[in-house]
Write a protein that holds these residues in place. Structure first.
Motif, PDB file in Angstrom:
ATOM      1  N   THR A 183       0.820  -1.213   0.000  1.00  0.00           N
ATOM      2  CA  THR A 183       0.000   0.000   0.000  1.00  0.00           C
ATOM      3  C   THR A 183       0.855   1.264   0.000  1.00  0.00           C
ATOM      4  OG1 THR A 183      -0.147   0.056   2.427  1.00  0.00           O
ATOM      5  CG2 THR A 183      -1.844  -1.193   1.241  1.00  0.00           C
ATOM      6  N   THR A 184       0.214   2.372  -0.352  1.00  0.00           N
ATOM      7  CA  THR A 184       0.899   3.658  -0.421  1.00  0.00           C
ATOM      8  C   THR A 184      -0.036   4.784   0.003  1.00  0.00           C
ATOM      9  OG1 THR A 184       2.066   5.213  -1.882  1.00  0.00           O
ATOM     10  CG2 THR A 184       0.287   3.946  -2.847  1.00  0.00           C
ATOM     11  N   PHE A 185       0.546   5.877   0.487  1.00  0.00           N
ATOM     12  CA  PHE A 185      -0.222   7.077   0.783  1.00  0.00           C
ATOM     13  C   PHE A 185      -0.499   7.884  -0.484  1.00  0.00           C
ATOM     14  CE2 PHE A 185       1.286   6.547   5.199  1.00  0.00           C
ATOM     15  CZ  PHE A 185       0.081   6.750   5.855  1.00  0.00           C
ATOM     16  N   ASN A 186       0.289   7.656  -1.513  1.00  0.00           N
ATOM     17  CA  ASN A 186       0.189   8.426  -2.747  1.00  0.00           C
ATOM     18  C   ASN A 186      -1.141   8.160  -3.443  1.00  0.00           C
ATOM     19  OD1 ASN A 186       0.533   9.719  -5.177  1.00  0.00           O
ATOM     20  ND2 ASN A 186       2.488   8.766  -5.660  1.00  0.00           N
ATOM     21  N   GLU A 187      -1.974   9.197  -3.564  1.00  0.00           N
ATOM     22  CA  GLU A 187      -3.272   9.038  -4.216  1.00  0.00           C
ATOM     23  C   GLU A 187      -3.129   8.750  -5.712  1.00  0.00           C
ATOM     24  OE1 GLU A 187      -5.532  12.504  -3.333  1.00  0.00           O
ATOM     25  OE2 GLU A 187      -5.785  12.014  -1.208  1.00  0.00           O
ATOM     26  N   ALA A 188      -2.004   9.150  -6.293  1.00  0.00           N
ATOM     27  CA  ALA A 188      -1.754   8.894  -7.722  1.00  0.00           C
ATOM     28  C   ALA A 188      -1.067   7.546  -7.876  1.00  0.00           C
ATOM     29  CB  ALA A 188      -0.908  10.021  -8.313  1.00  0.00           C
ATOM     30  N   HIS A 189      -1.703   6.499  -7.346  1.00  0.00           N
ATOM     31  CA  HIS A 189      -1.080   5.179  -7.292  1.00  0.00           C
ATOM     32  C   HIS A 189      -1.410   4.319  -8.502  1.00  0.00           C
ATOM     33  CE1 HIS A 189      -5.131   4.688  -5.773  1.00  0.00           C
ATOM     34  NE2 HIS A 189      -5.039   3.389  -5.929  1.00  0.00           N
ATOM     35  N   GLY A 190      -2.235   4.838  -9.417  1.00  0.00           N
ATOM     36  CA  GLY A 190      -2.600   4.068 -10.603  1.00  0.00           C
ATOM     37  C   GLY A 190      -1.403   3.669 -11.446  1.00  0.00           C
ATOM     38  N   VAL A 191      -0.397   4.530 -11.506  1.00  0.00           N
ATOM     39  CA  VAL A 191       0.790   4.212 -12.299  1.00  0.00           C
ATOM     40  C   VAL A 191       1.570   3.067 -11.650  1.00  0.00           C
ATOM     41  CG1 VAL A 191       2.322   5.901 -11.188  1.00  0.00           C
ATOM     42  CG2 VAL A 191       2.744   5.213 -13.544  1.00  0.00           C
ATOM     43  N   SER A 192       1.565   2.977 -10.327  1.00  0.00           N
ATOM     44  CA  SER A 192       2.228   1.856  -9.654  1.00  0.00           C
ATOM     45  C   SER A 192       1.513   0.551  -9.967  1.00  0.00           C
ATOM     46  CB  SER A 192       2.247   2.092  -8.138  1.00  0.00           C
ATOM     47  OG  SER A 192       3.001   3.246  -7.814  1.00  0.00           O
ATOM     48  N   GLN A 193       0.195   0.597 -10.035  1.00  0.00           N
ATOM     49  CA  GLN A 193      -0.571  -0.592 -10.402  1.00  0.00           C
ATOM     50  C   GLN A 193      -0.253  -1.014 -11.834  1.00  0.00           C
ATOM     51  OE1 GLN A 193      -4.537   0.872  -9.603  1.00  0.00           O
ATOM     52  NE2 GLN A 193      -4.549   0.028  -7.530  1.00  0.00           N
ATOM     53  N   ALA A 194      -0.103  -0.029 -12.730  1.00  0.00           N
ATOM     54  CA  ALA A 194       0.244  -0.332 -14.117  1.00  0.00           C
ATOM     55  C   ALA A 194       1.634  -0.953 -14.216  1.00  0.00           C
ATOM     56  CB  ALA A 194       0.159   0.941 -14.970  1.00  0.00           C
ATOM     57  N   MET A 195       2.563  -0.483 -13.394  1.00  0.00           N
ATOM     58  CA  MET A 195       3.907  -1.068 -13.356  1.00  0.00           C
ATOM     59  C   MET A 195       3.835  -2.545 -12.977  1.00  0.00           C
ATOM     60  SD  MET A 195       6.116   1.840 -11.354  1.00  0.00           S
ATOM     61  CE  MET A 195       6.470   3.455 -12.046  1.00  0.00           C
ATOM     62  N   CYS A 196       3.018  -2.852 -11.979  1.00  0.00           N
ATOM     63  CA  CYS A 196       2.890  -4.240 -11.513  1.00  0.00           C
ATOM     64  C   CYS A 196       2.359  -5.143 -12.622  1.00  0.00           C
ATOM     65  CB  CYS A 196       1.976  -4.297 -10.297  1.00  0.00           C
ATOM     66  SG  CYS A 196       2.660  -3.538  -8.802  1.00  0.00           S
ATOM     67  N   LYS A 197       1.404  -4.649 -13.386  1.00  0.00           N
ATOM     68  CA  LYS A 197       0.817  -5.442 -14.468  1.00  0.00           C
ATOM     69  C   LYS A 197       1.810  -5.673 -15.603  1.00  0.00           C
ATOM     70  CE  LYS A 197      -3.923  -3.865 -13.591  1.00  0.00           C
ATOM     71  NZ  LYS A 197      -5.056  -3.069 -14.122  1.00  0.00           N
ATOM     72  N   ALA A 198       2.755  -4.749 -15.771  1.00  0.00           N
ATOM     73  CA  ALA A 198       3.695  -4.823 -16.890  1.00  0.00           C
ATOM     74  C   ALA A 198       4.919  -5.674 -16.606  1.00  0.00           C
ATOM     75  CB  ALA A 198       4.143  -3.411 -17.278  1.00  0.00           C
ATOM     76  N   ALA A 199       5.098  -6.132 -15.362  1.00  0.00           N
ATOM     77  CA  ALA A 199       6.325  -6.827 -14.973  1.00  0.00           C
ATOM     78  C   ALA A 199       6.101  -8.323 -14.764  1.00  0.00           C
ATOM     79  CB  ALA A 199       6.887  -6.219 -13.701  1.00  0.00           C
ATOM     80  N   GLU A 200       7.070  -9.118 -15.215  1.00  0.00           N
ATOM     81  CA  GLU A 200       7.032 -10.558 -14.963  1.00  0.00           C
ATOM     82  C   GLU A 200       7.302 -10.861 -13.494  1.00  0.00           C
ATOM     83  OE1 GLU A 200       6.326 -13.113 -16.985  1.00  0.00           O
ATOM     84  OE2 GLU A 200       5.812 -11.683 -18.572  1.00  0.00           O
ATOM     85  N   ARG A 201       8.238 -10.131 -12.900  1.00  0.00           N
ATOM     86  CA  ARG A 201       8.589 -10.327 -11.490  1.00  0.00           C
ATOM     87  C   ARG A 201       8.505  -8.997 -10.757  1.00  0.00           C
ATOM     88  NH1 ARG A 201      14.300 -12.330 -10.595  1.00  0.00           N
ATOM     89  NH2 ARG A 201      13.559 -12.196  -8.441  1.00  0.00           N
ATOM     90  N   ILE A 202       7.961  -9.042  -9.546  1.00  0.00           N
ATOM     91  CA  ILE A 202       7.896  -7.856  -8.696  1.00  0.00           C
ATOM     92  C   ILE A 202       8.830  -8.053  -7.516  1.00  0.00           C
ATOM     93  CG2 ILE A 202       6.455  -6.430  -7.199  1.00  0.00           C
ATOM     94  CD1 ILE A 202       4.084  -7.096  -8.976  1.00  0.00           C
ATOM     95  N   ILE A 203       9.776  -7.130  -7.374  1.00  0.00           N
ATOM     96  CA  ILE A 203      10.739  -7.178  -6.274  1.00  0.00           C
ATOM     97  C   ILE A 203      10.434  -5.999  -5.359  1.00  0.00           C
ATOM     98  CG2 ILE A 203      13.178  -7.102  -5.646  1.00  0.00           C
ATOM     99  CD1 ILE A 203      13.686  -8.258  -8.521  1.00  0.00           C
ATOM    100  N   LEU A 204       9.931  -6.315  -4.178  1.00  0.00           N
ATOM    101  CA  LEU A 204       9.499  -5.302  -3.219  1.00  0.00           C
ATOM    102  C   LEU A 204      10.646  -4.957  -2.285  1.00  0.00           C
ATOM    103  CD1 LEU A 204       7.227  -3.599  -1.916  1.00  0.00           C
ATOM    104  CD2 LEU A 204       6.627  -5.636  -0.570  1.00  0.00           C
TER     105      LEU A 204
END
Length: 257
Positions: A183-204
């Motif tokens: 989760t994030t405080f950033n209200e403009a988090h849609g771009v982070s969601q798009a990043m997740c969809k575009a990646a084969e692996r997510i490294i947190l």
């Protein structure tokens, strides 16, 4: 601790514990009440906190701190996490970097790799990447510029990430909750969601202070995370629960270089 570092840490403390007395902050940071009150006056002038009788709380914007301030929080842990994250990269990789302060620590090490593609919405990261002397392709999504995070957001940025497929996404977070996910405080988090969809692996990449926090905006479910890189301060409870999600955990300690 320098004033900017302490002020950033005060906001981090309030984000985690809520309303806090001035005397308690002074004790926590091993300084005087006078020094803390000076810090709080500056933070109040910036609109980051609201002073109450004998204490202080975060303002309505809560923990969405400017990126320049976030870089002063837990800097040693962030650098150690970044060094561990670099070991996940190989020549020829296509990478997404989010605009977080922990991910930014990786950029100086990218000069070790060639034939890499890096896409990021962070202006700070773009500026650092162009200084590297290696074989790389840099992609920037465009969109609406957000000064607080020095990054681009909105439908244009989200659409740009949707046009590509990447090997790995390196991403930070304001909170990691077992039920709420990343989760994030950033209200403009849609771009982070798009990043997740575009990646084969997510490294947190998060330091241990982020566990158990649930910020208002969900970036992705924990089941989408492949690898978690954090410090050894993570509790056994959280470590075991996260491993049950099938997530690989990499722990860094104070002696890691």
């Amino acid at each position: 601790m320098k004033p900017k570092q302490r002020q950033a840490a005060i906001l981090e403390h309030l984000q985690q514990f809520g309303k806090t007395a001035v005397d308690d902050l002074a004790a926590h940071f091993a300084t005087t009440g006078t020094t803390i009150r000076k810090d709080l006056t500056l933070l109040e002038e910036e609109g980051a906190v609201i002073r109450t009788y004998g204490g202080v709380v975060l303002s309505r914007e809560e923990g969405d701190q400017p990126i320049d301030r976030k870089t002063h929080i837990n800097t040693g842990k962030k650098l150690r996490i970044a060094r561990a994250a670099i070991k996940e990269i190989q020549d020829g990789d296509s990478l997404i970097f989010d605009a977080g302060s922990t991910v930014m620590q990786m950029v100086p090490f990218l000069g070790l790799f060639n034939n890499i593609t890096v896409m990021t919405n962070s202006l700070h990261i773009i500026n650092a990447l162009v200084e590297l002397d290696n074989d790389q392709t840099i992609l920037m999504p465009g969109g609406t510029y957000r000064k607080k995070s020095s990054s681009f957001h909105g439908s244009l940025a989200e659409g740009a990430f949707n046009q590509f497929n990447f090997d790995k996404l390196f991403i930070g977070a304001d909170g990691v909750d077992l039920n709420g996910g990343v989760t994030t405080f950033n209200e403009a988090h849609g771009v982070s969601q798009a990043m997740c969809k575009a990646a084969e692996r997510i490294i947190l990449m998060v330091d241990s202070s982020k566990f158990g926090r649930k910020s208002p905006n969900i970036v992705c479910d924990l089941s989408r995370v492949d690898t978690l890189i954090t410090d050894s301060g993570i509790s056994d409870q959280y470590r075991e629960a996260i491993e049950k999600h099938g997530i690989r955990i990499i722990l860094v300690g104070e002696n890691d270089e």
